[in-house]
Design a protein around this motif. Structure first.
Motif, short mmCIF file in Angstrom:
data_model
loop_
_atom_site.label_atom_id
_atom_site.label_comp_id
_atom_site.label_asym_id
_atom_site.label_seq_id
_atom_site.Cartn_x
_atom_site.Cartn_y
_atom_site.Cartn_z
N LYS A 1 2.97 6.23 -22.66
CA LYS A 1 2.98 7.30 -21.65
C LYS A 1 3.49 6.74 -20.32
N ARG A 2 4.38 7.50 -19.69
CA ARG A 2 5.05 6.98 -18.48
C ARG A 2 4.24 7.29 -17.21
N ASN A 3 3.06 6.76 -17.13
CA ASN A 3 2.27 6.95 -15.90
C ASN A 3 1.84 5.59 -15.33
N LEU A 4 2.58 4.54 -15.72
CA LEU A 4 2.22 3.18 -15.31
C LEU A 4 3.23 2.59 -14.35
N PHE A 5 2.74 1.80 -13.42
CA PHE A 5 3.65 0.85 -12.76
C PHE A 5 3.03 -0.54 -12.90
N GLU A 6 3.89 -1.54 -12.80
CA GLU A 6 3.46 -2.90 -13.13
C GLU A 6 3.63 -3.79 -11.90
N THR A 7 2.58 -4.55 -11.57
CA THR A 7 2.66 -5.44 -10.41
C THR A 7 2.44 -6.88 -10.87
N PHE A 8 3.49 -7.65 -10.81
CA PHE A 8 3.39 -9.06 -11.22
C PHE A 8 2.76 -9.87 -10.09
N LEU A 9 1.86 -10.76 -10.48
CA LEU A 9 1.32 -11.74 -9.52
C LEU A 9 1.87 -13.10 -9.96
N LYS B 1 -9.80 11.11 -7.39
CA LYS B 1 -8.53 10.47 -7.02
C LYS B 1 -8.54 8.99 -7.36
N GLY B 2 -7.39 8.33 -7.16
CA GLY B 2 -7.33 6.87 -7.26
C GLY B 2 -6.43 6.36 -8.38
N ILE B 3 -5.83 5.22 -8.13
CA ILE B 3 -5.00 4.55 -9.13
C ILE B 3 -5.92 3.73 -10.03
N PHE B 4 -5.75 3.85 -11.35
CA PHE B 4 -6.59 3.09 -12.28
C PHE B 4 -6.04 1.67 -12.41
N PRO B 5 -6.83 0.64 -12.04
CA PRO B 5 -6.31 -0.73 -12.12
C PRO B 5 -6.56 -1.34 -13.50
N ALA B 6 -5.51 -1.87 -14.10
CA ALA B 6 -5.62 -2.52 -15.41
C ALA B 6 -4.92 -3.87 -15.32
N SER B 7 -5.11 -4.71 -16.34
CA SER B 7 -4.49 -6.04 -16.23
C SER B 7 -4.02 -6.56 -17.58
N ALA C 1 0.85 -1.21 0.00
CA ALA C 1 0.00 0.00 0.00
C ALA C 1 0.88 1.25 0.00
N ALA C 2 1.95 1.24 0.79
CA ALA C 2 2.82 2.42 0.88
C ALA C 2 3.50 2.68 -0.46
N VAL C 3 3.97 1.63 -1.11
CA VAL C 3 4.67 1.81 -2.40
C VAL C 3 3.68 2.29 -3.47
N ARG C 4 2.49 1.71 -3.51
CA ARG C 4 1.48 2.16 -4.48
C ARG C 4 1.22 3.65 -4.30
N HIS C 5 1.05 4.05 -3.03
CA HIS C 5 0.72 5.45 -2.78
C HIS C 5 1.88 6.37 -3.15
N HIS C 6 3.09 5.92 -2.81
CA HIS C 6 4.29 6.70 -3.14
C HIS C 6 4.36 6.90 -4.66
N LEU C 7 4.15 5.83 -5.42
CA LEU C 7 4.22 5.92 -6.89
C LEU C 7 3.11 6.85 -7.41
N TYR C 8 1.93 6.75 -6.81
CA TYR C 8 0.80 7.59 -7.22
C TYR C 8 1.16 9.08 -7.06
N THR C 9 1.80 9.39 -5.93
CA THR C 9 2.14 10.80 -5.71
C THR C 9 3.26 11.25 -6.67
N GLU C 10 3.98 10.30 -7.25
CA GLU C 10 5.03 10.64 -8.22
C GLU C 10 4.48 10.67 -9.66
N GLY C 11 3.17 10.50 -9.81
CA GLY C 11 2.56 10.59 -11.15
C GLY C 11 2.27 9.25 -11.81
N PHE C 12 2.56 8.16 -11.11
CA PHE C 12 2.25 6.83 -11.68
C PHE C 12 0.82 6.48 -11.26
#
Ligand code: F6P
Length: 426
Positions: A310-318, A286-292, A243-254
């Motif tokens: 566009k560089r506004n993505l971060f990627e989370t592998f499951l 507000k909010g991070i847009f979830p895609a898959s 949660a902390a990393v997601r939020h940190h990235l969100y505040t950085e524009g991701f």
């Protein structure tokens, strides 16, 4: 335990200020004093679920297995995705039709073609229907049930009532009234559990048990997660760290999170995750847009955008560490396809290499990389994972100062549809 990794420094996401914020969120969450705290019934559900309730679910599931070739589960959103996610993750790819009771879904979209073909498919089969709607008034499942109810009555006459099970609110809603008037068996969606947090209630458990999977193990996994992630341990708690990393990235524009998997059976876990995070966080502008994406399939389509767009993505592998079944690339006599260099590698190992190669490429393309891994795909691990996601989601939404448990924004389009259809009162 979920293993969480981040390509950057988790410490930089866990500043003193954010740690204080998370400590406060933790207190509000467990003392039930945060926004929307009337909907925290899911938080200690796995450890407090009553044995008599589970016995009733198991008993009903057993009777469904005896009398039905097909269980039609009617529901949408949180009233469908939890069961669908677990069933897709645990079922073999090609043998669903051979199961004692096949679970099929309806009311999760409005396709006349789908419904017509479903009714034709079940025409000569023994059927039980489980209609699920917390509010008891959602249009899509209500429409599907209107057709299925007629089908069941035409097929079974007075016995139809004993083959229809309703899962809804204890006190209100059109579906509850229908259930009472017709004497259908009923299960309750607890008042303090919202649809997208309801997979461990009768909403998810009955279809999962009816398909023959162990709800005891599923809940044991959820309970394990409940107990493991209870504390505010910034070093060890992956729910808080993620949660902390997601939020940190969100505040950085991701502002977009792309969930990526290599095991296609998890694609409905992604769909469930999208509803969970999208409906919980996407509010107040507000909010991070979830895609898959599903890899390696989507490396041949969406991979281009992820690498270069566009560089506004971060990627989370499951990731899933162990596969139940696997195949090894063999040495061919003639190396016409030029694949002999891979001889001896299993397909699971190939995917692991693909993960490393992809993750490094996307990182160098400016996409922060996160990963969540579980040991294998079984009931216990899935129960653990789904609980973990719900907890992370609550932390994440609270970091945005948002109520994680309501969804006011879904009313607008509904009102428009009702107006266009001249529904009385609109
Ligand atoms: O269980 P219900 O009340 O039919 O709602 C189904 C879904 O519809 C929504 O209310 C959105 O319209 C979701 O939050 C929910 O999961």
């Amino acid at each position: 335990m979920i293993n969480f990794t981040f390509s950057g420094s988790v410490d930089s996401a866990l500043t003193d200020e954010r740690k204080n914020q998370l400590t406060q969120i933790h207190e509000n969450l467990y003392n039930k004093t945060g926004k929307g705290s009337d909907f925290l019934g899911w938080l200690d559900w796995p450890s407090t679920v009553q044995p008599e309730f589970l016995e009733r679910i198991e008993k009903t599931a057993a009777s469904i297995r005896v009398k039905a070739d097909v269980l039609v589960v009617i529901g949408i959103g949180g009233s469908y995705l939890g069961a669908k996610a677990v069933l897709s993750a645990l079922s073999p790819y090609f043998e669903q039709g051979k199961k004692q009771t096949e679970v099929l879904f309806a009311g999760h979209q409005v396709s006349g073609e789908y419904l017509k073909q479903l009714l034709a498919y079940i025409e000569d089969k023994e059927v039980v229907v489980n209609v699920i709607s917390k509010s008891g008034k959602t249009t899509e499942p209500a429409l599907a049930f209107r057709f299925l109810k007629k089908f069941m009555e035409a097929r079974y006459g007075e016995d139809a009532a004993s083959r229809i099970i309703v899962t809804t609110d204890e006190e209100k809603g059109a579906l509850l009234n229908l259930a009472k008037d017709n004497g259908y068996e009923r299960f309750v969606v607890p008042d303090d559990v919202g649809g997208r947090y309801s997979v461990f209630t009768a909403v998810g458990l009955l279809p999962i048990a009816a398909a023959g999977f162990s709800i005891e193990r599923l809940l044991a996994g959820a309970k394990d997660a409940e107990e493991t992630y209870k504390g505010v341990d910034f070093e060890k708690n992956p729910a808080i760290r993620y949660a902390a990393v997601r939020h940190h990235l969100y505040t950085e524009g991701f502002t977009n999170e792309v969930s990526a998997i290599f095991e296609p059976k998890l694609s409905f876990v992604q769909e469930w995750w999208k509803q969970l995070f999208g409906e919980s966080e996407g509010k107040e502008g507000k909010g991070i847009f979830p895609a898959s994406v599903v890899f390696t399939t989507d490396l041949h389509s969406m991979g281009q955008y992820i690498q270069d767009g566009k560089r506004n993505l971060f990627e989370t592998f499951l990731l899933v560490k162990e596969a139940d079944e696997d195949m090894t690339v063999f040495e061919a006599d003639e190396d016409g396809d030029e694949l002999n260099y891979m001889a001896g590698i299993t397909l699971q190992e190939f995917n692991h290499v693909a993960y490393r190669g992809t993750s490094e490429a996307h990182l160098s393309g400016g996409v922060p990389q996160l990963s969540l891994s579980i040991e294998k795909l079984d009931e216990f691990q899935l129960g653990h994972l789904l609980y973990f996601y719900m907890l992370t989601c609550a932390y994440s939404a609270y970091l945005l100062d948002i109520n994680p448990f309501d969804q006011p924004g879904v009313e607008d389009y509904k009102n428009n549809i009702f107006k266009l259809l001249n529904k009385p009162g609109y």
